[in-house]
Design an enzyme around this catalytic site. Structure first.
Site, short mmCIF file in Angstrom:
data_model
loop_
_atom_site.label_atom_id
_atom_site.label_comp_id
_atom_site.label_asym_id
_atom_site.label_seq_id
_atom_site.Cartn_x
_atom_site.Cartn_y
_atom_site.Cartn_z
CG HIS A 1 7.09 -2.33 2.00
ND1 HIS A 1 6.79 -1.02 2.67
CD2 HIS A 1 5.97 -2.81 1.99
CE1 HIS A 1 5.73 -1.05 3.23
NE2 HIS A 1 5.12 -2.06 2.76
CG LEU B 1 7.11 1.20 -1.06
CD1 LEU B 1 7.87 1.04 -2.23
CD2 LEU B 1 6.16 0.24 -0.56
CB SER C 1 5.01 -0.52 10.44
OG SER C 1 3.35 0.00 10.39
CE LYS D 1 3.41 -4.69 10.91
NZ LYS D 1 2.87 -3.78 10.12
CG ASP D 2 1.11 -7.20 7.82
OD1 ASP D 2 0.62 -6.40 8.50
OD2 ASP D 2 1.70 -6.68 6.83
CG MET E 1 -1.98 -1.27 1.19
SD MET E 1 -3.38 -0.88 2.04
CE MET E 1 -2.95 -0.86 3.71
O1 PAF Z 1 -0.32 -5.70 3.89
C1 PAF Z 1 -0.65 -4.70 3.00
O2 PAF Z 1 0.09 -3.78 2.58
C2 PAF Z 1 -1.86 -4.92 2.34
O3 PAF Z 1 -2.88 -5.40 3.28
C3 PAF Z 1 -1.69 -5.74 1.15
C4 PAF Z 1 -1.29 -7.27 1.09
C5 PAF Z 1 -1.04 -5.07 -0.04
C6 PAF Z 1 -3.37 -5.65 0.43
O4 PAF Z 1 -3.83 -4.40 0.31
#
Ligand code: PAF
Length: 288
Positions: A42, A38, A194, A156-157, A35
Site C-alpha cells: 500500500h 496497511l 497482503s 496483486k488484485d 481496507m
Molecule cells: O483492494 C481493496 O483493498 C478493496 O477491494 C478496495 C479497492 C479498497 C475496495 O474496497
C-alpha cells in the site's frame, strides 16, 4: 496528514485545495483506496501517487458489501493506529476514514447493480459471488467523493484492476481519471504482500510461499500447446502444501478468457486463489 470522517468535509477541503493551486486546471490528485491493515505494498502506491500529484488521498474502509463470507469480514485485520503512523511516515496528505453510514447512507440493501459481463463470471467473480458488485459499489461512491485525477491500484488484485477499469468506463470517467496499476510487492521469500497474511499462523506462513513457487514454475515451463498438464501439476503442488485451491488458471492477460491451447503469442497471465485453513490468498504473474 489531515483526517476526515465525513464525506462532505473532505469534498469541501479538497475543493479549497484545488482553488488554492496556482494553476487550478492542472491540479492533480492521486487516490489510493484501501481496507487498512496497511503494508509496504500500500505504501508503494502512496509513494507512486506522491511522486506524480499535488495531493495524495488514501481511504481506509472495510467495505461490508464486498465480502461474500461474513467470517472473512469479521476477521479482516484492523490496525488503524499503525496504519495512520505508516501513512504519516510516507507523507500521505489526507486520510478518509468513513463509517458505513457515510458510504451507504441509504443502507447496504438494494444497492446499484453493475453490468460487468464476462469479467464477473470467471475466477474471483465465480468463486466469490457478489464480490465485484460490492467493489464497484464502494469504489464508485469513493470516487464520487474524492474525484481524483489518478487512481492507484496494486497488480496483486489483477481481476479487481480490470473490474475497476470497467467501472470507470461504465461511468464515463475515462477521460478525467487515469488508472495506474503498480507492481505487486513481495516478502523476501516471494509471498505477495497482503493484509490477509497477518492472519496466517507460523506454519502456514512458511507454506504460503508455495503459491509464488507455483507461479514461477508456470512461468518457467509454459510452452505453446495444451496447458492442462501444467495447471494440474501446480494444483497438486498447492494441495501437497496444505492448500485448498479455488482455482489455478492461465488466461489472456487482456480479457481473462482461459487459454486452453497457447499459441505462443497471446499474452498469458497465471492467476491463483487458494485457502490455507481459513485464509484465502490470491496472487498472479504475467507469463510468456
Ligand atoms: O483492494 C481493496 O483493498 C478493496 O477491494 C478496495 C479497492 C479498497 C475496495 O474496497
Amino acid at each position: 496528514m489531515v483526517l476526515f470522517k465525513k464525506s462532505e468535509d473532505l469534498s469541501k477541503w479538497i475543493e479549497t485545495q484545488r482553488r488554492l493551486t496556482p494553476s487550478e486546471q492542472f491540479f492533480s490528485m492521486g487516490f489510493v483506496p484501501t481496507m487498512g491493515a496497511l503494508h509496504q505494498g500500500h505504501i508503494s502506491l502512496i509513494e507512486a501517487s506522491k511522486a506524480e500529484n499535488d495531493l495524495t488521498v488514501c481511504s481506509i474502509f472495510v467495505n461490508p458489501t464486498q465480502f461474500n463470507d461474513t467470517k472473512d469480514f469479521e476477521k479482516y485485520p484492523a490496525t488503524i493506529e499503525t496504519d495512520i503512523e505508516k501513512l504519516e511516515a510516507a507523507g500521505c496528505d489526507v486520510l478518509f476514514l468513513p463509517a458505513v453510514s457515510e458510504i451507504y447512507p441509504q443502507g447496504t440493501q438494494l444497492l446499484k447493480h453493475y453490468n460487468l459481463g464476462f469479467l464477473e463470471t470467471v475466477l474471483d467473480g465465480k468463486f466469490r459471488p457478489g464480490h465485484f458488485q460490492g467493489v464497484c459499489q464502494v469504489v464508485e461512491r469513493l470516487l464520487q467523493i474524492v474525484k481524483p485525477t489518478q487512481l492507484y491500484l496494486g497488480q496483486k488484485d489483477y481481476q479487481q484492476c480490470m473490474v475497476i477499469s470497467k467501472l470507470i468506463d461504465l461511468m464515463g470517467w475515462g477521460n478525467k481519471m487515469k488508472i495506474n496499476i503498480c507492481p505487486t510487492l513481495r516478502e523476501a521469500d516471494g509471498l505477495a504482500m497482503s493484509s490477509r497474511n497477518m492472519r496466517l499462523n507460523k506454519d502456514d506462513r512458511i507454506k504460503a510461499v508455495a503459491i509464488y513457487q507455483c507461479l514461477n514454475h508456470l512461468k518457467e515451463n509454459i510452452k505453446p500447446g495444451n496447458l492442462q498438464y501444467l495447471k494440474e501439476k501446480a494444483f497438486k503442488k498447492l494441495e501437497q502444501n496444505g492448500f485448498k485451491p479455488d482455482y489455478i488458471n492461465i488466461a489472456d492477460a487482456y480479457s481473462l478468457e482461459e487459454i486452453v491451447n497457447w499459441d505462443g503469442h497471446q499474452k498469458p497471465v497465471a492467476l491463483i486463489a487458494a485457502f490455507l485453513n481459513e485464509v484465502r490468498l490470491i496472487d498472479n504473474m504475467l507469463l510468456g
